[in-house]
Design an enzyme around this catalytic site. Structure first.
Site, PDB file in Angstrom:
ATOM      1  N   ASP A 143      36.114   2.043  50.059  1.00 51.37           N
ATOM      2  CA  ASP A 143      37.159   3.049  50.277  1.00 51.37           C
ATOM      3  C   ASP A 143      38.411   2.428  50.904  1.00 51.37           C
ATOM      4  O   ASP A 143      38.370   1.374  51.537  1.00 51.37           O
ATOM      5  CB  ASP A 143      36.623   4.185  51.155  1.00 51.37           C
ATOM      6  CG  ASP A 143      36.405   3.754  52.600  1.00 51.37           C
ATOM      7  OD1 ASP A 143      37.386   3.737  53.365  1.00 51.37           O
ATOM      8  OD2 ASP A 143      35.245   3.436  52.965  1.00 51.37           O
ATOM      9  N   HIS A 249      37.398   2.198  42.897  1.00 48.45           N
ATOM     10  CA  HIS A 249      36.567   2.132  44.091  1.00 48.45           C
ATOM     11  C   HIS A 249      35.755   3.405  44.284  1.00 48.45           C
ATOM     12  O   HIS A 249      35.992   4.433  43.648  1.00 48.45           O
ATOM     13  CB  HIS A 249      37.442   1.886  45.324  1.00 48.45           C
ATOM     14  CG  HIS A 249      38.173   3.107  45.808  1.00 48.45           C
ATOM     15  ND1 HIS A 249      37.697   3.906  46.827  1.00 48.45           N
ATOM     16  CD2 HIS A 249      39.352   3.675  45.435  1.00 48.45           C
ATOM     17  CE1 HIS A 249      38.532   4.903  47.053  1.00 48.45           C
ATOM     18  NE2 HIS A 249      39.550   4.787  46.218  1.00 48.45           N
ATOM     19  N   CYS A 250      34.790   3.310  45.205  1.00 53.21           N
ATOM     20  CA  CYS A 250      34.057   4.478  45.706  1.00 53.21           C
ATOM     21  C   CYS A 250      34.003   4.334  47.223  1.00 53.21           C
ATOM     22  O   CYS A 250      35.000   3.911  47.818  1.00 53.21           O
ATOM     23  CB  CYS A 250      32.683   4.600  45.063  1.00 53.21           C
ATOM     24  SG  CYS A 250      31.658   3.111  45.128  1.00 53.21           S
ATOM     25  N   SER A 251      32.918   4.694  47.869  1.00 52.78           N
ATOM     26  CA  SER A 251      32.855   4.577  49.337  1.00 52.78           C
ATOM     27  C   SER A 251      32.466   3.173  49.773  1.00 52.78           C
ATOM     28  O   SER A 251      33.155   2.551  50.572  1.00 52.78           O
ATOM     29  CB  SER A 251      31.863   5.596  49.903  1.00 52.78           C
ATOM     30  OG  SER A 251      32.362   6.908  49.770  1.00 52.78           O
ATOM     31  N   THR A 257      31.054   1.991  41.746  1.00 52.89           N
ATOM     32  CA  THR A 257      31.964   0.887  41.446  1.00 52.89           C
ATOM     33  C   THR A 257      31.220  -0.296  40.856  1.00 52.89           C
ATOM     34  O   THR A 257      31.720  -0.984  39.955  1.00 52.89           O
ATOM     35  CB  THR A 257      32.702   0.467  42.729  1.00 52.89           C
ATOM     36  OG1 THR A 257      33.517   1.568  43.162  1.00 52.89           O
ATOM     37  CG2 THR A 257      33.576  -0.753  42.500  1.00 52.89           C
TER      38      THR A 257
END
Length: 346
Positions: A143, A249-251, A257
């Site tokens: 993130d 992206h993700c977390s 991702t």
């Protein structure tokens, strides 16, 4: 630092004494992957060259791969060692390393984000036919909520122009991305499984149940309507233009991702072993991000890391349903393999 074998080249005098070079930046000779690398400190952003090869070498630099100045090296040396590079800390540089008849373009794999852990350039990977993924074009990440102004300025220097976010709407509301004021287009591509909001449900599971859930989740990413729609849009963005970098992206930058990065690398013709190595590298980069969770809830270890069987579960489901990953990419995700390789391979 190995100072005895290091000579800092003064650009002006070297240009006069050595003259202009007629060739252009690129790759030649032996594959130097892993034998010479560039890294940057996440806080200070200083660049370091690490060489594990014998023999004399030269290093050239530029603000973009195609504008590396080959008229004069910024450093010369002999043999193995680590060397601090005389380049700006706040903006990105690219390098050409030459030794004997071998040469390669280099940049840091992990981008130096004070407020991030798992931001990585997919550049430099060698394909099965001997080409290389271009540096500074495709970036995977965790993130962007905690990025600093210096981090954002560094991304702007690449430049990153498009940010694709796989996080759920709830994740985005809780921790919105910080984007460069110099202009980034934000694209929301929410995939619900994989959210750290599910942490509580994992706490009650056994380690075996956690692992089974992670395998299921990767199958979901690859084969569900939601997953295919989001990755289809990612490939559409990649195929729109290649004049600036796209960051997705993700977390944690490891699951949603991780699958996205794997699919991109498959499309570009990167060998499966390299695809898996890139996927598993998240474990090292994320070691400090979730350590407090792992210490408090050791049963979550399988959820806070990636394992080969997680990605393999998703890829195997693709092969079972479509016969090959390439067929899936073309028919389900609308991937134009030829265009992608024209855009993103040297």
């Amino acid at each position: 630092m190995n100072k005895s074998t290091l000579t800092a080249a003064i650009l002006l005098s070297a240009a006069v004494s050595c003259g202009k070079r007629s060739d252009t930046p690129g790759y030649a000779g032996e594959d130097l992957s892993g034998k010479v690398t560039v890294s940057r400190d996440r806080e200070e952003k200083t660049a370091v060259l690490t060489v594990t090869l014998p023999g004399e070498w030269e290093l050239y630099a530029g603000a973009a791969p195609e504008t590396i100045d080959l008229s004069a090296p910024i450093l010369t040396g002999s043999g193995a060692g680590s060397y601090t590079l005389p380049v700006p800390a706040g903006t990105r540089s690219y390098f050409q390393f030459e030794t004997g008849g071998n040469r390669a373009i280099l940049a840091e794999r992990q981008l130096p984000m004070s407020g991030g852990f798992n931001m990585r350039d997919l550049g430099g990977y060698r394909t099965s036919d001997g080409r290389h993924v271009k540096w500074g074009r495709i970036i995977r990440s965790d993130d962007l909520h905690s990025l600093t102004n210096e981090d954002l300025a560094y991304l702007a220097s690449i430049p990153v122009k498009t940010v694709a976010d796989f996080r759920s709407l709830q994740e985005v509301r809780a921790m919105p991305d910080k984007l460069s004021p110099q202009g980034m287009t934000y694209v929301g591509l929410p995939i619900t499984p994989g959210s750290l909001d599910d942490l509580q449900s994992y706490i009650a599971m056994t380690p075996e149940e956690v692992e089974a859930k992670m395998e299921w989740m990767n199958v979901y990413f690859a084969t569900s309507d939601e997953g295919r729609e989001r990755y289809r849009e990612l490939f559409r963005l990649l195929q729109e233009t290649d004049d600036a970098a796209i960051l997705f992206h993700c977390s944690a930058g490891k699951d949603r991702t991780g699958m996205g990065a794997a699919l991109i690398l498959y499309a570009l013709g990167v060998p499966e072993q390299t695809v898996m190595e890139d996927y598993l590298a998240s474990n090292g980069y994320l070691a400090g991000k979730y350590s407090r969770y792992a210490e408090r809830f050791p049963q979550l270890k399988g959820m806070l890391e990636v394992k080969p069987n997680y990605l393999s579960a998703g890829i195997d489901s693709i092969r079972t349903a479509y016969g090959s990953v390439e067929t899936y990419l073309r028919e389900e995700l609308g991937a134009d393999i030829g265009k992608l390789r024209e855009f993103y391979l040297d």
